[in-house]
Design a protein around this motif. Sequence first.
Motif, mmCIF file in Angstrom:
data_model
loop_
_atom_site.group_PDB
_atom_site.id
_atom_site.type_symbol
_atom_site.label_atom_id
_atom_site.label_comp_id
_atom_site.label_asym_id
_atom_site.label_seq_id
_atom_site.Cartn_x
_atom_site.Cartn_y
_atom_site.Cartn_z
ATOM 1 N N GLU A 119 0.858 -1.179 0.000
ATOM 2 C CA GLU A 119 0.000 0.000 0.000
ATOM 3 C C GLU A 119 0.892 1.225 0.000
ATOM 4 N N VAL A 120 0.595 2.147 -0.901
ATOM 5 C CA VAL A 120 1.311 3.414 -0.948
ATOM 6 C C VAL A 120 0.346 4.462 -0.415
ATOM 7 N N SER A 121 0.662 5.025 0.757
ATOM 8 C CA SER A 121 -0.217 5.998 1.413
ATOM 9 C C SER A 121 0.289 7.410 1.126
ATOM 10 N N PHE A 122 -0.614 8.242 0.615
ATOM 11 C CA PHE A 122 -0.282 9.619 0.268
ATOM 12 C C PHE A 122 -0.902 10.566 1.279
ATOM 13 N N LYS A 123 -0.130 11.558 1.710
ATOM 14 C CA LYS A 123 -0.602 12.522 2.689
ATOM 15 C C LYS A 123 -0.932 13.844 1.997
ATOM 16 N N ASN A 124 -2.111 14.362 2.305
ATOM 17 C CA ASN A 124 -2.549 15.673 1.814
ATOM 18 C C ASN A 124 -2.542 15.788 0.286
ATOM 19 N N LEU A 125 -3.279 14.893 -0.352
ATOM 20 C CA LEU A 125 -3.456 14.940 -1.808
ATOM 21 C C LEU A 125 -4.346 16.105 -2.202
ATOM 22 N N THR A 126 -4.077 16.675 -3.356
ATOM 23 C CA THR A 126 -4.979 17.634 -3.977
ATOM 24 C C THR A 126 -4.867 17.454 -5.484
ATOM 25 N N PRO A 127 -5.994 17.395 -6.198
ATOM 26 C CA PRO A 127 -5.920 17.196 -7.644
ATOM 27 C C PRO A 127 -5.447 18.465 -8.343
ATOM 28 N N ILE A 128 -4.640 18.293 -9.383
ATOM 29 C CA ILE A 128 -4.176 19.441 -10.160
ATOM 30 C C ILE A 128 -4.576 19.335 -11.627
ATOM 31 N N GLU A 129 -4.989 18.133 -12.061
ATOM 32 C CA GLU A 129 -5.384 17.964 -13.454
ATOM 33 C C GLU A 129 -6.334 16.785 -13.577
ATOM 34 N N LEU A 130 -7.356 16.953 -14.415
ATOM 35 C CA LEU A 130 -8.315 15.892 -14.706
ATOM 36 C C LEU A 130 -8.555 15.899 -16.214
ATOM 37 N N SER A 131 -8.394 14.747 -16.825
ATOM 38 C CA SER A 131 -8.537 14.671 -18.281
ATOM 39 C C SER A 131 -10.004 14.679 -18.699
ATOM 40 N N GLU A 132 -10.181 14.825 -19.985
ATOM 41 C CA GLU A 132 -11.499 14.683 -20.574
ATOM 42 C C GLU A 132 -11.943 13.226 -20.477
ATOM 43 N N ILE A 133 -13.229 12.988 -20.740
ATOM 44 C CA ILE A 133 -13.744 11.622 -20.822
ATOM 45 C C ILE A 133 -13.952 11.330 -22.308
ATOM 46 N N PRO A 134 -13.122 10.469 -22.876
ATOM 47 C CA PRO A 134 -13.237 10.219 -24.312
ATOM 48 C C PRO A 134 -14.341 9.201 -24.627
ATOM 49 N N PHE A 135 -15.266 9.585 -25.483
ATOM 50 C CA PHE A 135 -16.314 8.673 -25.938
ATOM 51 C C PHE A 135 -16.101 8.402 -27.420
ATOM 52 N N GLN A 136 -16.445 7.196 -27.831
ATOM 53 C CA GLN A 136 -16.311 6.821 -29.238
ATOM 54 C C GLN A 136 -17.416 5.841 -29.572
ATOM 55 N N THR A 137 -18.136 6.078 -30.641
ATOM 56 C CA THR A 137 -19.242 5.201 -31.019
ATOM 57 C C THR A 137 -18.991 4.454 -32.322
ATOM 58 N N GLU A 138 -17.789 4.525 -32.854
ATOM 59 C CA GLU A 138 -17.488 3.875 -34.126
ATOM 60 C C GLU A 138 -17.315 2.370 -34.012
ATOM 61 N N ASP A 139 -16.892 1.881 -32.864
ATOM 62 C CA ASP A 139 -16.674 0.450 -32.676
ATOM 63 C C ASP A 139 -17.965 -0.229 -32.250
ATOM 64 N N ASN A 140 -18.129 -1.476 -32.680
ATOM 65 C CA ASN A 140 -19.284 -2.265 -32.243
ATOM 66 C C ASN A 140 -19.039 -2.909 -30.891
ATOM 67 N N GLU A 141 -17.783 -3.054 -30.507
ATOM 68 C CA GLU A 141 -17.444 -3.659 -29.229
ATOM 69 C C GLU A 141 -17.602 -2.639 -28.106
ATOM 70 N N THR A 142 -17.934 -3.129 -26.936
ATOM 71 C CA THR A 142 -18.028 -2.257 -25.772
ATOM 72 C C THR A 142 -16.626 -1.813 -25.375
ATOM 73 N N GLN A 143 -16.451 -0.518 -25.250
ATOM 74 C CA GLN A 143 -15.159 0.050 -24.878
ATOM 75 C C GLN A 143 -15.208 0.533 -23.432
ATOM 76 N N ILE A 144 -14.181 0.212 -22.669
ATOM 77 C CA ILE A 144 -14.078 0.720 -21.305
ATOM 78 C C ILE A 144 -13.562 2.146 -21.393
ATOM 79 N N ILE A 145 -14.285 3.068 -20.761
ATOM 80 C CA ILE A 145 -13.912 4.476 -20.782
ATOM 81 C C ILE A 145 -12.916 4.746 -19.654
ATOM 82 N N LYS A 146 -11.833 5.436 -19.987
ATOM 83 C CA LYS A 146 -10.790 5.742 -19.016
ATOM 84 C C LYS A 146 -10.539 7.242 -18.996
ATOM 85 N N ALA A 147 -10.067 7.722 -17.866
ATOM 86 C CA ALA A 147 -9.662 9.117 -17.714
ATOM 87 C C ALA A 147 -8.369 9.141 -16.899
ATOM 88 N N ILE A 148 -7.770 10.313 -16.804
ATOM 89 C CA ILE A 148 -6.498 10.460 -16.086
ATOM 90 C C ILE A 148 -6.633 11.595 -15.080
#
Length: 162
Positions: A119-148
Amino acid sequence: MPELMHQNYATGTRATFLIPEKNNLSFTATRWAIPGIVTSAPRQPTPFTDIPHRGDKLVYTPLTIEFIVTEDLSNWLEIYNWLVGFTAPHHPSQWVNRKETYHDGSMMLYSSHNNKLLEVSFKNLTPIELSEIPFQTEDNETQIIKAIVTFEYESFEIKFDG
């Protein structure tokens, strides 16, 4: 000649990230790194080669996590609201006070046999950046949506299980 010990190698099979104080905010991490550390090492100039000296300050590199976005976007929205709340709230109900700006969090890493390894424990975290949520409807397969998300923090500690 001493006998060499067999060692298992680290694998990136599974990790989860949890911030208990933020409504048990959790992420299933798909890409992450235990952050690095840097010291400010002054150098003494000489006519030949500069001589490095021991640094007196430790700087932790940011924590960046690629994570799976939940179907209701709740984990992404929690970070979004956190960032908006202490930077640019649109309404008084979004305001985040200083105490709510920083939270502790933990990254749990699992072994190749899916047992908690460390376990890596972090003290006093604060977010500084959040990515967009990429959506794509061109594929027929279910895509897992990821962000950073990227966090700054005060320090971290590594604790091994077992």
